[in-house]
Design a protein around this motif. Sequence first.
Motif, short mmCIF file in Angstrom:
data_model
loop_
_atom_site.label_atom_id
_atom_site.label_comp_id
_atom_site.label_asym_id
_atom_site.label_seq_id
_atom_site.Cartn_x
_atom_site.Cartn_y
_atom_site.Cartn_z
N PRO A 130 0.95 -1.28 0.09
CA PRO A 130 -0.03 0.04 -0.01
C PRO A 130 0.87 1.14 -0.10
O PRO A 130 1.84 1.31 0.67
CB PRO A 130 -0.73 -0.28 1.40
N TYR A 131 0.57 2.32 -0.80
CA TYR A 131 1.42 3.42 -0.78
C TYR A 131 0.69 4.38 0.08
O TYR A 131 -0.50 4.42 0.29
CB TYR A 131 1.10 4.12 -2.11
N VAL A 132 1.61 5.10 0.69
CA VAL A 132 0.95 6.04 2.03
C VAL A 132 1.80 7.39 1.55
O VAL A 132 2.74 7.49 0.97
CB VAL A 132 1.20 5.81 3.14
N GLN A 133 1.37 8.48 2.33
CA GLN A 133 2.12 9.76 2.27
C GLN A 133 3.58 9.50 3.04
O GLN A 133 3.42 8.88 4.26
CB GLN A 133 1.19 10.97 2.80
N PRO A 134 4.26 10.51 2.73
CA PRO A 134 5.56 10.36 3.57
C PRO A 134 5.39 10.54 5.06
O PRO A 134 5.73 10.03 5.87
CB PRO A 134 6.45 11.72 2.96
N THR A 135 4.40 11.67 5.57
CA THR A 135 4.31 11.79 6.67
C THR A 135 3.79 10.62 7.56
O THR A 135 4.14 10.34 8.54
CB THR A 135 3.30 12.93 7.08
N GLN A 136 2.78 9.94 6.98
CA GLN A 136 2.15 8.66 7.48
C GLN A 136 3.15 7.89 7.65
O GLN A 136 3.38 6.95 8.45
CB GLN A 136 1.13 8.18 6.67
N LEU A 137 4.21 7.62 6.50
CA LEU A 137 5.37 6.47 6.79
C LEU A 137 6.22 6.65 7.72
O LEU A 137 6.71 5.94 8.56
CB LEU A 137 6.00 6.46 5.34
N ILE A 138 6.62 7.93 7.94
CA ILE A 138 7.44 8.50 9.12
C ILE A 138 6.88 8.14 10.30
O ILE A 138 7.80 7.73 11.48
CB ILE A 138 7.73 10.00 8.89
N ARG A 139 5.42 8.37 10.58
CA ARG A 139 4.66 8.09 12.02
C ARG A 139 4.91 6.61 12.14
O ARG A 139 5.06 6.01 13.22
CB ARG A 139 3.22 8.48 11.67
N GLN A 140 4.68 5.71 10.92
CA GLN A 140 4.94 4.32 11.39
C GLN A 140 6.52 3.94 11.61
O GLN A 140 6.67 3.03 12.39
CB GLN A 140 4.59 3.73 9.91
N LEU A 141 7.24 4.77 11.20
CA LEU A 141 8.81 4.51 11.35
C LEU A 141 9.17 4.69 12.82
O LEU A 141 10.02 4.02 13.45
CB LEU A 141 9.52 5.26 10.41
N HIS A 142 8.61 5.85 13.26
CA HIS A 142 8.89 6.22 14.49
C HIS A 142 8.25 5.35 15.65
O HIS A 142 8.72 5.20 16.68
CB HIS A 142 8.19 7.65 14.98
N LEU A 143 7.17 4.58 15.20
CA LEU A 143 6.76 3.58 16.15
C LEU A 143 7.43 2.16 16.20
O LEU A 143 7.29 1.39 17.02
CB LEU A 143 5.31 3.31 15.84
N ALA A 144 8.27 1.81 15.05
CA ALA A 144 9.10 0.78 14.93
C ALA A 144 10.25 0.75 15.92
O ALA A 144 10.47 1.80 16.54
CB ALA A 144 9.60 0.54 13.58
N PRO A 145 10.80 -0.17 16.42
CA PRO A 145 11.86 -0.22 17.23
C PRO A 145 13.08 0.15 16.76
O PRO A 145 14.02 0.39 17.63
CB PRO A 145 11.74 -1.92 17.68
N ASN A 146 13.49 0.23 15.61
CA ASN A 146 14.57 0.84 14.85
C ASN A 146 15.25 1.89 15.23
O ASN A 146 14.39 2.93 15.49
CB ASN A 146 14.59 0.54 13.38
#
Length: 391
Positions: free
Chosen positions: A2-18
């Motif tokens: 699924p394609y998402v907007q960059p801001t939404q992707l970054i939100r998901q990235l901030h929730l990841a443990p990396n």
Amino acid sequence: MPYVQPTQLIRQLHLAPNQLVMAVTGGGSEAISSLLQVPGASQTLLEAIVPYSGVALADLLKRPPEQYCSEATARAMAVSAFLRARKLWHKSVAAGDASGEQPPLMGIGCTASMKSHLAKKGPHRVHLAIQTPEATTVANLVLTKEARTRDEEEKLTAELILDRVATAAGLTETIRIGLMPGEQVDETVYRAQPSWRELLQGDIRACIGSGEPASPADHSGAIMSGAFNPLHEGHLEMAAVGEQILGRRVDYEISIENVEKAPLDFGEMAERVEQYEPPQRCWLTRAPTFVEKARIFPEATFVVGADTIVRIADTRYYHDSEKKRDAAIREFSEQNCRFLVFPRQVKGEFLTLDEIELPTPLRRLCDGVSPDLFRADISSTEIRRRLSEFG
């Protein structure tokens, strides 16, 4: 995906443990600001580095790169950033700012050649590398020249970085990157053997490059250390003469971290160890200095060139401290290590051990090889230069 907007992707990235360290040479710096603009960046970004000048990039990589905008440079930046992330995590633990298991760490390196106020002769291009404990991932993109503004090229590069970082973090979302007809992202993934992952993570100090199980205690008793980029006839001849003198097989050793060179990524590790065939054996270590090598391989005789023994005696490699240099020499003796010294070029002169001035305690640990037995003096740097000219 699924394609998402960059801001939404970054939100998901901030929730990841990396947690990651990002190094970009200018192009792609918008990815840093994009990460910081979305709340939660402190959960993701340990550090961002912009080595914009040649001096800054050389400082990050410990020497000037052979080419500033290249895949090799991006890979060196990524693994340097990964090791920086590991160091920062351990410092956080020591300071009481972090606890629990080490999170998945990541190093990002990006170097790009983009539209500027002066026309560029070469193509506009992006080289991105991501280093994780599991893999070195590379993405290369050649942009259609003069088809975008500088801002548009910057935006595209930032989106490519964020998208590939999210993929490396295990997210299923992706960004729709605006590529033009004829443009494509060429990707390569270099996966690590289990022992290489442990070595990069700092869990072990040494392993057999081929992946076979072995303890450093199983070393042959004779070690020839180097970058071996590439392994050439001079190395092989040194090993053969060393085996003849010492009466035992010479093992090769490559440190993935180096005092004067960028660390090795998984692709480079594979390229180096593939040069060896049984009965040859190559160790990979995290031992950039000979003191550290002696701790891993006690009772070994190190097969070295005269230029190397000069560096071992040089206080410059001990923060200009004779006391530290002499302590290192004492440790060689305590570990029962010796040096078999081959003639080599030193500052333009072909010198043997007898012609080199060394501290007496170090000289006592050395045996010299006669130039009658060994006279080859070709360097890996010269071989790479010739191959580059031929190519």
